[in-house]
Design a protein around this motif. Sequence first.
Motif, mmCIF file in Angstrom:
data_model
loop_
_atom_site.group_PDB
_atom_site.id
_atom_site.type_symbol
_atom_site.label_atom_id
_atom_site.label_comp_id
_atom_site.label_asym_id
_atom_site.label_seq_id
_atom_site.Cartn_x
_atom_site.Cartn_y
_atom_site.Cartn_z
ATOM 1 N N ALA A 336 0.839 -1.209 0.000
ATOM 2 C CA ALA A 336 0.000 0.000 0.000
ATOM 3 C C ALA A 336 0.872 1.256 0.000
ATOM 4 O O ALA A 336 0.614 2.221 -0.719
ATOM 5 C CB ALA A 336 -0.926 -0.012 1.214
ATOM 6 N N LYS A 337 1.930 1.202 0.817
ATOM 7 C CA LYS A 337 2.837 2.346 0.902
ATOM 8 C C LYS A 337 3.477 2.596 -0.470
ATOM 9 O O LYS A 337 3.545 3.736 -0.945
ATOM 10 C CB LYS A 337 3.910 2.069 1.954
ATOM 11 C CG LYS A 337 4.703 3.289 2.365
ATOM 12 C CD LYS A 337 5.692 2.959 3.486
ATOM 13 C CE LYS A 337 6.569 4.164 3.786
ATOM 14 N NZ LYS A 337 7.614 3.857 4.777
ATOM 15 N N ALA A 338 3.938 1.520 -1.111
ATOM 16 C CA ALA A 338 4.570 1.645 -2.428
ATOM 17 C C ALA A 338 3.582 2.180 -3.463
ATOM 18 O O ALA A 338 3.960 2.889 -4.396
ATOM 19 C CB ALA A 338 5.124 0.292 -2.871
ATOM 20 N N ALA A 339 2.294 1.861 -3.258
ATOM 21 C CA ALA A 339 1.269 2.326 -4.191
ATOM 22 C C ALA A 339 0.899 3.782 -3.931
ATOM 23 O O ALA A 339 0.075 4.347 -4.643
ATOM 24 C CB ALA A 339 0.033 1.439 -4.100
ATOM 25 N N GLY A 340 1.486 4.363 -2.877
ATOM 26 C CA GLY A 340 1.258 5.777 -2.611
ATOM 27 C C GLY A 340 0.125 6.075 -1.642
ATOM 28 O O GLY A 340 -0.411 7.190 -1.629
ATOM 29 N N ALA A 341 -0.228 5.110 -0.788
ATOM 30 C CA ALA A 341 -1.270 5.370 0.207
ATOM 31 C C ALA A 341 -0.865 6.562 1.067
ATOM 32 O O ALA A 341 0.296 6.685 1.461
ATOM 33 C CB ALA A 341 -1.487 4.138 1.079
ATOM 34 N N ASP A 342 -1.821 7.438 1.362
ATOM 35 C CA ASP A 342 -1.511 8.632 2.144
ATOM 36 C C ASP A 342 -1.729 8.420 3.639
ATOM 37 O O ASP A 342 -1.192 9.149 4.456
ATOM 38 C CB ASP A 342 -2.387 9.792 1.652
ATOM 39 C CG ASP A 342 -2.099 10.113 0.202
ATOM 40 O OD1 ASP A 342 -0.957 10.524 -0.079
ATOM 41 O OD2 ASP A 342 -2.981 9.912 -0.652
ATOM 42 N N ASP A 343 -2.550 7.444 3.982
ATOM 43 C CA ASP A 343 -2.721 7.110 5.388
ATOM 44 C C ASP A 343 -3.253 5.682 5.480
ATOM 45 O O ASP A 343 -3.765 5.130 4.502
ATOM 46 C CB ASP A 343 -3.684 8.086 6.095
ATOM 47 C CG ASP A 343 -3.385 8.197 7.595
ATOM 48 O OD1 ASP A 343 -2.566 7.393 8.107
ATOM 49 O OD2 ASP A 343 -3.952 9.086 8.255
ATOM 50 N N GLY A 366 -16.496 7.736 -1.237
ATOM 51 C CA GLY A 366 -17.068 8.325 -2.441
ATOM 52 C C GLY A 366 -17.399 9.796 -2.233
ATOM 53 O O GLY A 366 -17.058 10.653 -3.076
ATOM 54 N N ARG A 367 -18.021 10.093 -1.104
ATOM 55 C CA ARG A 367 -18.410 11.464 -0.821
ATOM 56 C C ARG A 367 -17.185 12.385 -0.740
ATOM 57 O O ARG A 367 -17.242 13.552 -1.125
ATOM 58 C CB ARG A 367 -19.188 11.518 0.493
ATOM 59 C CG ARG A 367 -20.442 12.371 0.394
ATOM 60 C CD ARG A 367 -21.086 12.521 1.753
ATOM 61 N NE ARG A 367 -21.739 11.288 2.188
ATOM 62 C CZ ARG A 367 -22.056 11.017 3.449
ATOM 63 N NH1 ARG A 367 -21.754 11.879 4.416
ATOM 64 N NH2 ARG A 367 -22.667 9.894 3.765
ATOM 65 N N ALA A 368 -16.064 11.843 -0.213
ATOM 66 C CA ALA A 368 -14.846 12.646 -0.084
ATOM 67 C C ALA A 368 -13.980 12.555 -1.340
ATOM 68 O O ALA A 368 -12.830 13.011 -1.341
ATOM 69 C CB ALA A 368 -14.044 12.181 1.135
ATOM 70 N N ILE A 387 -5.796 4.769 2.649
ATOM 71 C CA ILE A 387 -6.531 5.948 2.184
ATOM 72 C C ILE A 387 -5.678 6.721 1.193
ATOM 73 O O ILE A 387 -4.558 7.126 1.520
ATOM 74 C CB ILE A 387 -6.940 6.806 3.389
ATOM 75 C CG1 ILE A 387 -8.011 6.026 4.168
ATOM 76 C CG2 ILE A 387 -7.490 8.161 2.949
ATOM 77 C CD1 ILE A 387 -7.830 6.061 5.619
ATOM 78 N N PHE A 388 -6.208 6.891 0.004
ATOM 79 C CA PHE A 388 -5.502 7.619 -1.053
ATOM 80 C C PHE A 388 -6.220 8.949 -1.240
ATOM 81 O O PHE A 388 -7.279 9.018 -1.849
ATOM 82 C CB PHE A 388 -5.490 6.815 -2.357
ATOM 83 C CG PHE A 388 -4.748 5.499 -2.242
ATOM 84 C CD1 PHE A 388 -5.352 4.388 -1.675
ATOM 85 C CD2 PHE A 388 -3.438 5.377 -2.705
ATOM 86 C CE1 PHE A 388 -4.670 3.180 -1.560
ATOM 87 C CE2 PHE A 388 -2.753 4.173 -2.594
ATOM 88 C CZ PHE A 388 -3.370 3.077 -2.015
ATOM 89 N N GLN A 389 -5.659 9.975 -0.665
ATOM 90 C CA GLN A 389 -6.220 11.322 -0.770
ATOM 91 C C GLN A 389 -5.092 12.289 -0.402
ATOM 92 O O GLN A 389 -4.749 12.446 0.767
ATOM 93 C CB GLN A 389 -7.396 11.478 0.200
ATOM 94 C CG GLN A 389 -7.923 12.916 0.345
ATOM 95 C CD GLN A 389 -8.231 13.589 -0.995
ATOM 96 O OE1 GLN A 389 -7.415 14.373 -1.502
ATOM 97 N NE2 GLN A 389 -9.367 13.252 -1.581
ATOM 98 N N ARG A 393 -6.304 18.118 4.384
ATOM 99 C CA ARG A 393 -7.519 18.524 5.080
ATOM 100 C C ARG A 393 -8.683 17.586 4.751
ATOM 101 O O ARG A 393 -9.391 17.122 5.655
ATOM 102 C CB ARG A 393 -7.868 19.943 4.661
ATOM 103 C CG ARG A 393 -8.367 20.720 5.851
ATOM 104 C CD ARG A 393 -8.415 22.176 5.567
ATOM 105 N NE ARG A 393 -9.655 22.708 6.095
ATOM 106 C CZ ARG A 393 -10.023 23.963 6.000
ATOM 107 N NH1 ARG A 393 -9.241 24.819 5.354
ATOM 108 N NH2 ARG A 393 -11.151 24.367 6.529
ATOM 109 N N THR A 394 -8.840 17.289 3.463
ATOM 110 C CA THR A 394 -9.879 16.341 3.038
ATOM 111 C C THR A 394 -9.623 14.974 3.677
ATOM 112 O O THR A 394 -10.532 14.309 4.166
ATOM 113 C CB THR A 394 -9.871 16.195 1.501
ATOM 114 O OG1 THR A 394 -9.937 17.499 0.920
ATOM 115 C CG2 THR A 394 -11.032 15.350 1.022
ATOM 116 N N ARG A 395 -8.338 14.599 3.660
ATOM 117 C CA ARG A 395 -7.981 13.283 4.214
ATOM 118 C C ARG A 395 -8.267 13.217 5.713
ATOM 119 O O ARG A 395 -8.840 12.253 6.213
ATOM 120 C CB ARG A 395 -6.499 13.005 3.953
ATOM 121 C CG ARG A 395 -6.062 11.617 4.361
ATOM 122 C CD ARG A 395 -4.633 11.339 3.910
ATOM 123 N NE ARG A 395 -3.654 12.160 4.602
ATOM 124 C CZ ARG A 395 -2.788 12.990 4.017
ATOM 125 N NH1 ARG A 395 -2.761 13.109 2.698
ATOM 126 N NH2 ARG A 395 -1.941 13.694 4.730
#
Lengths: 464, 464
Positions: A336-343, A366-368, A387-389, A393-395
């Motif tokens: 997940a980290k390698a795929a660029g997950a933000d959290d 979806g809403r976010a 979480i990929f965002q 702030r949105t994240r």
Amino acid sequence: VIVTDVAGILAEALGSGQVAAGDSLSHDYGHDEALNVTAQLPAAVVFPANTAEVARVVAVAVEHRIPLTARGSATGLSGACIPTAGGAVVSFERMNRILDIDTANHVAVVQPGVTLEQLDKATAAVSLVYPVFPGESSASLGGNVATNAGGMRAVKYGVTRHQVLGLEAVLGTGEVIRTGGRFVKATTGYDLTQLITGSEGTLALVTEATLRLYPRSAYSATILAPFADLDAVTAAVPPIIASGVGPLMVEYLDRTTMDAIVASGRLDLGVSQPVKDVSLAFLVLVLEQRRDVRLEEDVQELATLVAGLGALDVYVLPAQAGTRLIQAREKAFWTAKAAGADDIIDVVVPRASMPAYMREVAELAGRAESWVAGCGHAGDGNVHLSIFQPDPRTRGALVRDLLAAGLAQGGAISGEHGIGKAKKTYVAALEDPAKLALWRRIKTAFDPAHILNPGSIFDQEPSA
Amino acid sequence: VIVTDVAGILAEALGSGQVAAGDSLSHDYGHDEALNVTAQLPAAVVFPANTAEVARVVAVAVEHRIPLTARGSATGLSGACIPTAGGAVVSFERMNRILDIDTANHVAVVQPGVTLEQLDKATAAVSLVYPVFPGESSASLGGNVATNAGGMRAVKYGVTRHQVLGLEAVLGTGEVIRTGGRFVKATTGYDLTQLITGSEGTLALVTEATLRLYPRSAYSATILAPFADLDAVTAAVPPIIASGVGPLMVEYLDRTTMDAIVASGRLDLGVSQPVKDVSLAFLVLVLEQRRDVRLEEDVQELATLVAGLGALDVYVLPAQAGTRLIQAREKAFWTAKAAGADDIIDVVVPRASMPAYMREVAELAGRAESWVAGCGHAGDGNVHLSIFQPDPRTRGALVRDLLAAGLAQGGAISGEHGIGKAKKTYVAALEDPAKLALWRRIKTAFDPAHILNPGSIFDQEPSA
């Protein structure tokens, strides 16, 4: 307090050979594996060799109000071993001895710097097993105790706290206490063993742990079952547990995560293309037994059950393919980290609430306008979400909503990663203030000077 | 504070129909089953019907400094529900509802006044089991949580704390908190569930408990094995555990205790007279399985193992005889009491240390010219000793020596009965003062006014 003071004070206490500071300090001492906590180098790192030295470090830290942050292998995901600016890291890398493998009482006694890999080798030699496999075998037992580490085998054996029978620890007063012992049951005053376990280094520095061992099972098998969607796979879990077969692992993976670990692990699981095309989620079951005939029976029983619960197909994997799938699954965080997950979060909910929770997760994501994928310990209701965002702030708002939704389902913010510095603002926002206030009073009972890992789990408000 | 005040204050808070005092007070409210604690009637007994009422009671108790002692079924053996003079008993007999049997998550949610018998009936109806059987089925779950009750099945399932997944409780501040939930794993701040469990009503009043359930096994069998002496029977235990068969119970009884329970239970176990004549100790193993064929295999395996470990003979008891033996064993406390035992202790030691400990027990008993007999949960190293010595001073010194010898073996003062008022002087004499001081600070964190069961486990020294 300035940097040279802290190093000097600690060097005076232990000798300069046991303290590192300034340019000699590796950047490793400033971080763990948490994705969203700012790295912070300490003023100094101290390397005690025994309990008496740890107690001496605490005593001078109390005297000079030096924050102390314990560090094992720093494989944690919550930032709990990232030090306070101007404080010191207490590294347990020199206290790395297995003190006893007691085959008569089925316990291991270890120093905090012992790694899971080291303990696994020692127990395998006598056909015993320490059953907590959180997925990173270079992790230290001290860190595992501090985090109450979990992992895939928790559905059968429980998590770290269920294995910790006793501790030696240095309180924030500098006093050394011993709790519990080489027995499973006792009711002799408050259970300090259980309170210190999972307290992320904020109550005491653990200098020795007595851990429960089990007979190592000789036979194991892996079942892989693709399902049409996440709803179907999570809904299958309660009947599997209710069967009484007692699987070693009950894992789910969504399609995205399965694709990623299959690619990164170069796995061939033998799933036919038509089935692959319609499978949005996967169930992985591992069974173990001490007799091969029983294992075969159990595999049959669970395979039949799973087929009846909506699996699109059921594969009993050959031993090597099963092992490789589990190894790849263990690396899901790195994938997940390698795929660029933000959290990454690891909410736990009652296992029967997983379908409802996962529907909420999809809706909130979806809403976010964010992408959320994952896998998890389905048997325990422990959901790992990547979480990929990119927008912080949105994240942050999404993570808060995901955690709040888990709590509303009767869950908890973290199943096994801990709170540390990564999730303390969510805890402050979402947990009952009466409980937080009680935690603070308990911390003060252990650590009246508030020098042990301050700012992890919660911020200590001034007691006055 | 005088008696009428306490009753009046509580009646004002809850209504006079929920308070009893004076002549209407049953003498039952002044004692539990501890042998050596002076009975003490409270100034009043209050019967709250829900959590809000418990919180109100605590609030007025804080205001008027009224000591509160929680009471379930009062089947405890440590005097922990014997009230303070001038204080009030909080009886949970009205809060006796099973709130949920959740078959999907395998948990029961109960009010504290629910009895083990009541819960066992409800879980049996859905083929689940709450696995703690401390031997007295009229015991309440609230009392079991307070005591961290154990019993014969602990060797397989663990004790009460291993089943308590969550609590609702009223702190000594009057605040109501909820901890944990319908899940096995979480690492989200300090584990208050585990800290309150086993705290004998001194930290909080438990108003609801979420308990773990398991699939109920369909098949069980009992093995009885006579041995030449206690040394031989306790030495057989580690290999039995190491076998991995995983028995439900591993009990030992000395000859005296076996004779007493055979007589009181009118048992015919089929042991031949020549074997009886040379048997000074007995091992009882109970196995359970979800498949009958596996049970037969396990019985064979353990019977063969036990025969090789020095058993003089091995009997697989017919179902009814097995059940009656276990029922009679559960009543061992009553048998000892009827025989005139002057005190009962339940030291726990590492199971491999049982032979050495039992030799010390025999020596200490002989030196004190006292008679000590017993039985216990051999798989857990939990030794129950009945002490026959009418002179209180000689007896007190002997008990202290027996407990100190257990601690010296790496054990603990109580495996399952708790400390309460019966053993607190021994705890004060034998436990580490740094730990006792920490316990007191923890109590103050939960109960700053020191109104919750004061004088149980330890005496609270003035904090000033």
